[in-house]
Write a protein that holds these residues in place. Structure first.
Motif, mmCIF file in Angstrom:
data_model
loop_
_atom_site.group_PDB
_atom_site.id
_atom_site.type_symbol
_atom_site.label_atom_id
_atom_site.label_comp_id
_atom_site.label_asym_id
_atom_site.label_seq_id
_atom_site.Cartn_x
_atom_site.Cartn_y
_atom_site.Cartn_z
ATOM 1 N N ALA A 25 0.816 -1.225 0.000
ATOM 2 C CA ALA A 25 0.000 0.000 0.000
ATOM 3 C C ALA A 25 0.844 1.268 0.000
ATOM 4 N N GLY A 26 2.001 1.217 -0.619
ATOM 5 C CA GLY A 26 2.859 2.389 -0.709
ATOM 6 C C GLY A 26 3.614 2.741 0.548
ATOM 7 N N ARG A 27 3.466 1.929 1.612
ATOM 8 C CA ARG A 27 4.117 2.218 2.892
ATOM 9 C C ARG A 27 5.299 1.307 3.171
ATOM 10 N N TYR A 28 5.282 0.090 2.642
ATOM 11 C CA TYR A 28 6.248 -0.926 3.038
ATOM 12 C C TYR A 28 6.970 -1.490 1.822
ATOM 13 N N ASP A 29 8.240 -1.833 2.030
ATOM 14 C CA ASP A 29 8.946 -2.544 0.971
ATOM 15 C C ASP A 29 8.867 -4.041 1.237
ATOM 16 N N ALA A 30 9.372 -4.827 0.294
ATOM 17 C CA ALA A 30 9.238 -6.280 0.390
ATOM 18 C C ALA A 30 9.936 -6.832 1.627
ATOM 19 N N GLN A 31 11.060 -6.256 2.000
ATOM 20 C CA GLN A 31 11.766 -6.739 3.186
ATOM 21 C C GLN A 31 10.906 -6.573 4.434
ATOM 22 N N ALA A 32 10.246 -5.418 4.579
ATOM 23 C CA ALA A 32 9.375 -5.186 5.735
ATOM 24 C C ALA A 32 8.156 -6.106 5.694
ATOM 25 N N VAL A 67 -0.234 -12.594 -0.370
ATOM 26 C CA VAL A 67 1.035 -11.993 -0.789
ATOM 27 C C VAL A 67 0.969 -11.718 -2.287
ATOM 28 N N ALA A 68 1.200 -10.477 -2.668
ATOM 29 C CA ALA A 68 1.198 -10.117 -4.089
ATOM 30 C C ALA A 68 2.559 -10.418 -4.698
ATOM 31 N N LEU A 69 2.568 -11.200 -5.757
ATOM 32 C CA LEU A 69 3.826 -11.526 -6.427
ATOM 33 C C LEU A 69 4.547 -10.263 -6.878
ATOM 34 N N MET A 94 6.544 -8.725 -4.077
ATOM 35 C CA MET A 94 7.742 -9.472 -3.678
ATOM 36 C C MET A 94 8.847 -9.354 -4.720
ATOM 37 N N VAL A 95 8.454 -9.259 -5.987
ATOM 38 C CA VAL A 95 9.442 -9.243 -7.079
ATOM 39 C C VAL A 95 9.148 -8.037 -7.966
ATOM 40 N N ARG A 96 9.763 -6.925 -7.626
ATOM 41 C CA ARG A 96 9.588 -5.714 -8.423
ATOM 42 C C ARG A 96 10.570 -5.660 -9.582
ATOM 43 N N GLN A 97 11.682 -6.363 -9.451
ATOM 44 C CA GLN A 97 12.696 -6.465 -10.499
ATOM 45 C C GLN A 97 13.374 -7.825 -10.358
ATOM 46 N N PRO A 98 14.012 -8.325 -11.431
ATOM 47 C CA PRO A 98 14.581 -9.677 -11.378
ATOM 48 C C PRO A 98 15.541 -9.907 -10.215
ATOM 49 N N ASP A 147 15.216 -9.205 -7.294
ATOM 50 C CA ASP A 147 14.489 -9.510 -6.059
ATOM 51 C C ASP A 147 14.228 -11.008 -5.874
ATOM 52 N N TRP A 148 14.440 -11.812 -6.905
ATOM 53 C CA TRP A 148 14.048 -13.207 -6.831
ATOM 54 C C TRP A 148 14.758 -14.032 -5.754
ATOM 55 N N PRO A 149 16.053 -13.868 -5.506
ATOM 56 C CA PRO A 149 16.670 -14.704 -4.457
ATOM 57 C C PRO A 149 16.008 -14.548 -3.094
ATOM 58 N N ALA A 150 15.735 -13.314 -2.661
ATOM 59 C CA ALA A 150 15.081 -13.105 -1.367
ATOM 60 C C ALA A 150 13.644 -13.604 -1.410
ATOM 61 N N ALA A 151 12.958 -13.385 -2.536
ATOM 62 C CA ALA A 151 11.573 -13.852 -2.646
ATOM 63 C C ALA A 151 11.518 -15.373 -2.624
#
Length: 262
Positions: A87-94, A109-111, A114-118, A120-124
């Motif tokens: 909702a514009g407040r949190y990043d994937a880590q949070a 969980v919205a894919l 979790m993955v805004r760019q390639p 990001d996949w290892p953490a996701a």
């Protein structure tokens, strides 16, 4: 893995306030009361968003735990799902940190969050595998047929584990309602590309077309999510008095389960 509920209520979401509708629940006490009314009206699950003292979307594991404890005590058979929405407040880590701390039974969980760019996949990938091992059942939110396509690729590559998956398909937007929404068949066609996987899927839709869209989904084998997060309107275009009114309308319109017909 527990099946998704036939009819889940999403009573508030992350964005709307009492300025949009005075019956929209903001406090935890209001969420409990609305959940009670909606279960009595025919819902068998609830999708829960927290708000802070100013009514702003909040991810807070202790607050969620306290709310879930109250609801589970009163509704032990209900499917009680928390959101991890940014909702514009949190990043994937949070978002991931909240889920890890709370360790809920059910979470959406919205894919695309979790993955805004390639990169990001290892953490996701690590998060999805952790959730599977921890017994945290994720309902994957997919906003378009293109996102379903990317989800299927992730399944086939093993980035998201398992063979059976819970899915939330989204048609339409807050801004435009159902205007420009793509056909449900386009989403389902992409899901058929995952031949080695099975899906328990649900639809949410926006605007006055919400009821008709949910009935279409049920007839295609899906489940329904209804409530003020997505629409304030009944099928005739009138403004619903509250979430329970939306639940009653959709519950009456959906095909009835076999147990109710016997």
């Amino acid at each position: 893995m527990r099946p998704l509920p036939r009819l889940m209520v999403a009573p508030n979401g992350a964005r709307r306030t009492k300025a949009d509708h005075p019956a929209l629940p903001i406090t935890d006490d209001e969420l409990v009361a609305v959940t009670r009314d909606c279960i009595a009206a025919g819902a068998d699950g609830a999708h829960l968003h927290l708000r802070d003292a100013n009514g702003v979307h909040l991810l807070d594991a202790p607050r969620y735990r306290a709310l879930l404890d109250r609801l589970e005590a009163e509704f032990p058979d209900a499917y009680l799902q928390v959101t991890s929405e940014a909702a514009g407040r949190y990043d994937a880590q949070a978002q991931r940190a909240m889920v890890r701390q709370l360790k809920p039974r059910y979470v959406s969980v919205a894919l695309r969050e979790m993955v805004r760019q390639p990169e990001d996949w290892p953490a996701a990938r690590e998060f999805y595998h952790w959730a599977a091992d921890a017994g945290v059942e994720i309902q994957h939110i997919l906003y378009s047929p293109q996102e379903v396509q990317g989800f299927v690729i992730a399944l086939n590559s093993g980035r998201i584990p398992g063979r059976h998956h819970l899915v939330q398909l989204v048609r339409g937007t807050y801004a435009d309602g159902a205007d420009g929404a793509l056909p449900l068949a386009d989403y389902l066609a992409e899901m058929t590309r995952a031949s080695d996987h099975s899906f328990d899927w649900m639809l949410c839709s926006f605007g006055a077309d919400e009821t008709a869209s949910l009935v279409e989904a049920a007839r295609a084998g899906g489940k329904a999510r209804v409530g003020f997060e997505n629409s304030l309107q009944n099928a005739d275009g009138s403004r619903a008095a509250d979430n329970a009114e939306r639940v009653r309308e959709v519950n009456a319109a959906l095909p009835q389960p076999a147990s109710a017909l016997s």
